[in-house]
Design an enzyme around this catalytic site. Sequence first.
Site, mmCIF file in Angstrom:
data_model
loop_
_atom_site.group_PDB
_atom_site.id
_atom_site.type_symbol
_atom_site.label_atom_id
_atom_site.label_comp_id
_atom_site.label_asym_id
_atom_site.label_seq_id
_atom_site.Cartn_x
_atom_site.Cartn_y
_atom_site.Cartn_z
ATOM 1 N N ALA A 61 0.850 -1.190 0.000
ATOM 2 C CA ALA A 61 0.000 0.000 0.000
ATOM 3 C C ALA A 61 0.885 1.238 0.000
ATOM 4 O O ALA A 61 2.010 1.201 0.507
ATOM 5 C CB ALA A 61 -0.878 -0.010 1.249
ATOM 6 N N GLY A 102 0.796 -5.061 1.038
ATOM 7 C CA GLY A 102 -0.346 -5.124 0.139
ATOM 8 C C GLY A 102 -0.001 -5.774 -1.193
ATOM 9 O O GLY A 102 -0.877 -6.353 -1.840
ATOM 10 N N GLU A 105 -0.397 -9.306 -0.565
ATOM 11 C CA GLU A 105 -1.836 -9.569 -0.358
ATOM 12 C C GLU A 105 -2.568 -9.601 -1.698
ATOM 13 O O GLU A 105 -3.458 -10.428 -1.921
ATOM 14 C CB GLU A 105 -2.427 -8.497 0.566
ATOM 15 C CG GLU A 105 -1.870 -8.605 1.981
ATOM 16 C CD GLU A 105 -2.346 -7.477 2.879
ATOM 17 O OE1 GLU A 105 -2.037 -6.312 2.590
ATOM 18 O OE2 GLU A 105 -3.043 -7.774 3.868
ATOM 19 N N GLU A 125 4.191 -5.145 7.492
ATOM 20 C CA GLU A 125 3.358 -4.102 8.100
ATOM 21 C C GLU A 125 3.671 -3.876 9.572
ATOM 22 O O GLU A 125 3.629 -2.758 10.076
ATOM 23 C CB GLU A 125 1.872 -4.453 7.934
ATOM 24 C CG GLU A 125 1.324 -4.258 6.530
ATOM 25 C CD GLU A 125 1.513 -5.453 5.616
ATOM 26 O OE1 GLU A 125 2.339 -6.331 5.941
ATOM 27 O OE2 GLU A 125 0.832 -5.519 4.577
HETATM 28 C C1 3H9 Z 1 0.590 -2.097 3.503
HETATM 29 O O1 3H9 Z 1 0.851 -2.674 2.494
HETATM 30 C C2 3H9 Z 1 -0.746 -2.124 4.163
HETATM 31 C C3 3H9 Z 1 -1.644 -3.189 3.645
HETATM 32 O O2 3H9 Z 1 -1.458 -4.398 4.341
HETATM 33 C C4 3H9 Z 1 -3.103 -2.851 3.856
HETATM 34 C C5 3H9 Z 1 -3.598 -1.649 3.170
HETATM 35 C C6 3H9 Z 1 -5.075 -1.444 3.345
HETATM 36 N N1 3H9 Z 1 4.597 3.393 0.114
HETATM 37 O O3 3H9 Z 1 13.415 1.743 0.547
HETATM 38 P P1 3H9 Z 1 13.787 2.403 -0.715
HETATM 39 C C7 3H9 Z 1 9.358 4.721 -1.226
HETATM 40 S S1 3H9 Z 1 1.732 -1.113 4.282
HETATM 41 C C8 3H9 Z 1 5.092 4.580 -0.259
HETATM 42 O O4 3H9 Z 1 14.877 3.412 -0.671
HETATM 43 P P2 3H9 Z 1 14.766 -0.053 -1.816
HETATM 44 C C9 3H9 Z 1 10.435 5.138 -0.236
HETATM 45 O O5 3H9 Z 1 9.930 6.061 0.682
HETATM 46 C C10 3H9 Z 1 3.167 -1.198 3.259
HETATM 47 N N2 3H9 Z 1 6.385 4.789 -0.548
HETATM 48 O O6 3H9 Z 1 14.085 1.374 -1.910
HETATM 49 C C11 3H9 Z 1 11.449 5.727 -1.180
HETATM 50 O O7 3H9 Z 1 10.991 7.019 -1.558
HETATM 51 P P3 3H9 Z 1 12.027 8.163 -1.886
HETATM 52 C C12 3H9 Z 1 3.914 -2.437 3.489
HETATM 53 C C13 3H9 Z 1 7.209 3.746 -0.484
HETATM 54 O O8 3H9 Z 1 14.909 -0.510 -3.202
HETATM 55 C C14 3H9 Z 1 11.366 4.830 -2.398
HETATM 56 O O9 3H9 Z 1 10.097 4.213 -2.317
HETATM 57 N N3 3H9 Z 1 5.116 -2.397 2.753
HETATM 58 C C15 3H9 Z 1 6.757 2.477 -0.109
HETATM 59 O O10 3H9 Z 1 15.950 -0.002 -0.933
HETATM 60 C C16 3H9 Z 1 12.437 3.788 -2.476
HETATM 61 O O11 3H9 Z 1 12.451 3.079 -1.257
HETATM 62 C C17 3H9 Z 1 6.283 -2.030 3.305
HETATM 63 O O12 3H9 Z 1 6.379 -1.765 4.467
HETATM 64 C C18 3H9 Z 1 5.390 2.316 0.194
HETATM 65 N N4 3H9 Z 1 4.876 1.138 0.549
HETATM 66 O O13 3H9 Z 1 13.696 -0.968 -1.082
HETATM 67 C C19 3H9 Z 1 7.472 -2.006 2.365
HETATM 68 N N5 3H9 Z 1 7.814 1.630 -0.105
HETATM 69 O O14 3H9 Z 1 12.819 7.705 -3.046
HETATM 70 C C20 3H9 Z 1 8.267 -0.783 2.607
HETATM 71 C C21 3H9 Z 1 8.868 2.354 -0.497
HETATM 72 O O15 3H9 Z 1 11.170 9.349 -2.133
HETATM 73 N N6 3H9 Z 1 9.268 -0.605 1.625
HETATM 74 N N7 3H9 Z 1 8.513 3.623 -0.718
HETATM 75 O O16 3H9 Z 1 12.853 8.294 -0.638
HETATM 76 C C22 3H9 Z 1 10.451 -1.272 1.639
HETATM 77 O O17 3H9 Z 1 10.714 -2.106 2.473
HETATM 78 C C23 3H9 Z 1 11.447 -0.909 0.591
HETATM 79 O O18 3H9 Z 1 11.131 0.367 0.110
HETATM 80 C C24 3H9 Z 1 11.512 -1.861 -0.622
HETATM 81 C C25 3H9 Z 1 12.457 -1.254 -1.689
HETATM 82 C C26 3H9 Z 1 12.060 -3.210 -0.160
HETATM 83 C C27 3H9 Z 1 10.140 -2.018 -1.236
#
Ligand code: 3H9
Length: 694
Positions: A61, A102, A105, A125
Site C-alpha cells: 500500500a 499489500g 496480499e 506491516e
Molecule cells: C501495507 O501494504 C498495508 C496493507 O497491508 C493494507 C492496506 C489497506 N509506500 O526503501 P527504498 C518509497 S503497508 C510509499 O529506498 P529499496 C520510499 O519512501 C506497506 N512509498 O528502496 C522511497 O521514496 P524516496 C507495506 C514507499 O529498493 C522509495 O520508495 N510495505 C513504499 O531499498 C524507495 O524506497 C512495506 O512496508 C510504500 N509502501 O527498497 C514495504 N515503499 O525515493 C516498505 C517504499 O522518495 N518498503 N517507498 O525516498 C520497503 O521495504 C522498501 O522500500 C523496498 C524497496 C524493499 C520495497
Amino acid sequence: MAVDYTTHDGVAVITLNNPPVNGLGLSTRAGIVEGIERAQHDPAIKAIVLTGAGKAFSGGADITEFNTPKATQEPTLATVIKIVESSAKPVIAAIHSVAMGGGLELALGAHYRIAASGAQIALPEVKLGILPGAGGTQRLPRAIGLEAALNMIVSGAPVMSEKLAESGLFDEVVQGDLAEAALAFARKVGAQDGPHPKVRERKIEHPNAAGFIQFARNSVAAVAKNFPAPQKCIDAVEAGVQKGFDKGLAFERDCFVALVQTPESHALRHAFFGERAASKIPDVPADTPVRDISQVGVIGAGTMGGGIAMNFINAGIPVTLLETKQDALDRGLATIRKNYEANVSKGKLKPEALEQRMALITPTLSYDDLKNADLIVEAVFEELGVKEQVFKRLDEVAKRGAILASNTSTLDVDKIAAFTKRPQDVVGMHFFSPANVMKLLEVVRGKDTAKDVLATVMKLAKKIRKTAVVSGVCDGFIGNRMIEQYIRQALFMLEEGALPAQVDKAIEKFGFAMGPFRMSDLAGNDIGWAIRKRRYQEQPDLHYSKIADRLCETGRFGQKTGGGWYDYKAGDRTAHPSKLVDEMIVAFSKEASVERRKISDEEIVERLVFALVNEGAKILEEGIASKASDIDMVYLTGYGFPLYRGGPMLYADTVGLYNVERAIRRYASRANGDAWQLAPGIVELAAKGRGFNG
Ligand code: 3H9
C-alpha cells in the site's frame, strides 16, 4: 499511467508501473480494476498476468496515503483483491522481485502465483506499527500454513521466493525468464475450465493451533509492551482460525483501522521515511556523480578504528589498516578476529566467512600503503595536534580524488580540512561505538566539502548499512551537542533533590534504553569531565553543576573503576545505588545552600527531553541539521531514544509545541533556569500552531 495493459496472444498482461516501488495508491488500484474488467470483456483473452515494472512487483500500500481520504477511496485494496479473486478468467501474479505488504496480499488474491528465484516476499506491516490489512493475516496462513505465516507476519522479515518454493504459496519458482514463464503458465491455465483456485477456500490445518498461537503470543510479549501491532497480528490470525475467513477478514480490517491511528504507528512510519529522507541533502541533487570506493584505508586499529574497518570488510570492501606500532596493530587485528569469532559462535557468521573477511585486511605500519585508497578514515587520538600530523601526512600520500575522513566526535572539521591542500575532499565520518554495531553515522559537512564527496559518503553509508545523517560543523555536531544539554539538566536535578537511580528510572520508564547516569558510568565519567574542563576554559560563564566534577575527583569513573554514580560488583555490570554517592549528593546540595525538594518523574522526563528538543530546535535554526527528521534519526539510531515515540522532535510535536514552550518557560523561571534559552523556532512554530514536522 500507473498501470499498463498489453495483450499477448490470448493473455492480458497488467503491469503495475508506479515507480519507485509500485505502491498501491489510488491510481494504481483503479488501473488494476480497469485492466481486469477490460480483460473480462475481451473474448480473445483467456488469462490475465498481473506483474510489476521496475524494481518491485509491489512494495505494498502507498504509505503516504495513510490517514488521508485516498486511503479509503474506492477501489480500496480490499475491493481490488476481491475483484481479482472473483475474476472468471484466471489471474496469475508474476513476481519478479519484491512483493511486500499489500503487494503480497494482492498476489494472494490471484488464482496462481509464480515468482522469480531471489524475489523478496514479506508482510512487513508490523514494522510500521500496523498489521496486513488487506487479507494477509487470513490468506497467508491458508497458503503456507499457520506457523510459517505467523512467523512472517509477526517478524515482518522478508523471505526469499526459493525458500517458499514448496510452501504452497507459489505454483512455480522460475530460474529463467519470468515474463516468458508467466505467459506460458497463463496459456496453460487459460485453457483449463474454471473455477480457478482461491486461497481463501483453503483450510488452515494445524495439530495444535491454539498451542502455537499461545506460543507466538509469549514470544512477542516483550515487544508488545510498547508496540500494540504484534499482538494484533496474532489476534487476527487467531480470529481466522477460530471463526473462518470472512469473520477473520472483518476483524483484521477493524484492527488495521485502529492501529493506523496509533502514535506508535505514526512514529514507526516517521522513522521509515526519516531514514530515507536523511540520505537526501537539499543542495546535493540525487544525480550527483559519486566517486568509486573500492579500497579503504583506516588509520588507528584501536576499538574505534577496528570497528570502523569491520564495516567495510563486512560489505566486501578491502581495508588497509594502519597503526604506528606493530603490537598495536597485532592487538587490533586480534580484536577484530575475536569479534568475528563471537559472531561465528552465535551462528551469525559462517566459519569460512571469518577467514575470508580477515583476508580483506592488509595491516601496515606505513602511510605509503594508503596511496591506492579511495577513502581514508582516520580514527586516532582526539587531539587537534595529532589530527594535524595525520592529515598533513595523508595530504602527501593519498591519491588525487581520495576522500579523507575524520572520525572526530568533538573537533572542528574545517580546522582539520585546513591541514590539507584539498579541503574539498575532507569530511567527517563520526561513527558511534561499537562502530561495527551502531547504526548511526554522522556525516560532518565542512564548509568546503565537495558535493560529490557527500553524495559518495551517503551512498557508501547505505552499502555498509548505516543510517547516515548530515550535520554541519559545530561543537558536538547534532547528537552530542544535544546530549550535553540533557546531561546538564540531569546534573542540576541531582543538586535540586533527585538521586541518580530516580532520574535513570524515570527516563528509562519513558523508554530510553539507559538513563544518563548508567550511561555515563558505562562510557566513563572521565570523558564528560574532560569535556567540561574544556568548556570551563572556552565558556567560563556557562553554568554547570559541579556535582559530577566532585564525583570524578574521588576517582569514581564508572564501571571501569568499579564505581561511578552507582556501585558495581567485580565482573558484573548491574548498577547498585551507592549510599556513599547519594550522601555525597545530599551534602553537595547543603554546601551549595540548595534546599532539596521532591522532584517528580514527570519533571525529570520533561527537563531531559525538552532540553534535547530545545537544542534540536537551535540546531535546525542554524542549519546544522537540514530537517527535524534528521535529528530524530540521530536519536533513534545512536542514543537509545524510544522508537515508539519517533525521536525527540516528533515527540515534541505530539506533546504540542505550545505545551513545550510553556514548560520551558516555567523551568527557565526556576532554580538553574539560566540553562534554558528558549529556541525562537519553538516560539515561532507554536504561534503558528505547527510542529517541527509540519
Ligand atoms: C501495507 O501494504 C498495508 C496493507 O497491508 C493494507 C492496506 C489497506 N509506500 O526503501 P527504498 C518509497 S503497508 C510509499 O529506498 P529499496 C520510499 O519512501 C506497506 N512509498 O528502496 C522511497 O521514496 P524516496 C507495506 C514507499 O529498493 C522509495 O520508495 N510495505 C513504499 O531499498 C524507495 O524506497 C512495506 O512496508 C510504500 N509502501 O527498497 C514495504 N515503499 O525515493 C516498505 C517504499 O522518495 N518498503 N517507498 O525516498 C520497503 O521495504 C522498501 O522500500 C523496498 C524497496 C524493499 C520495497
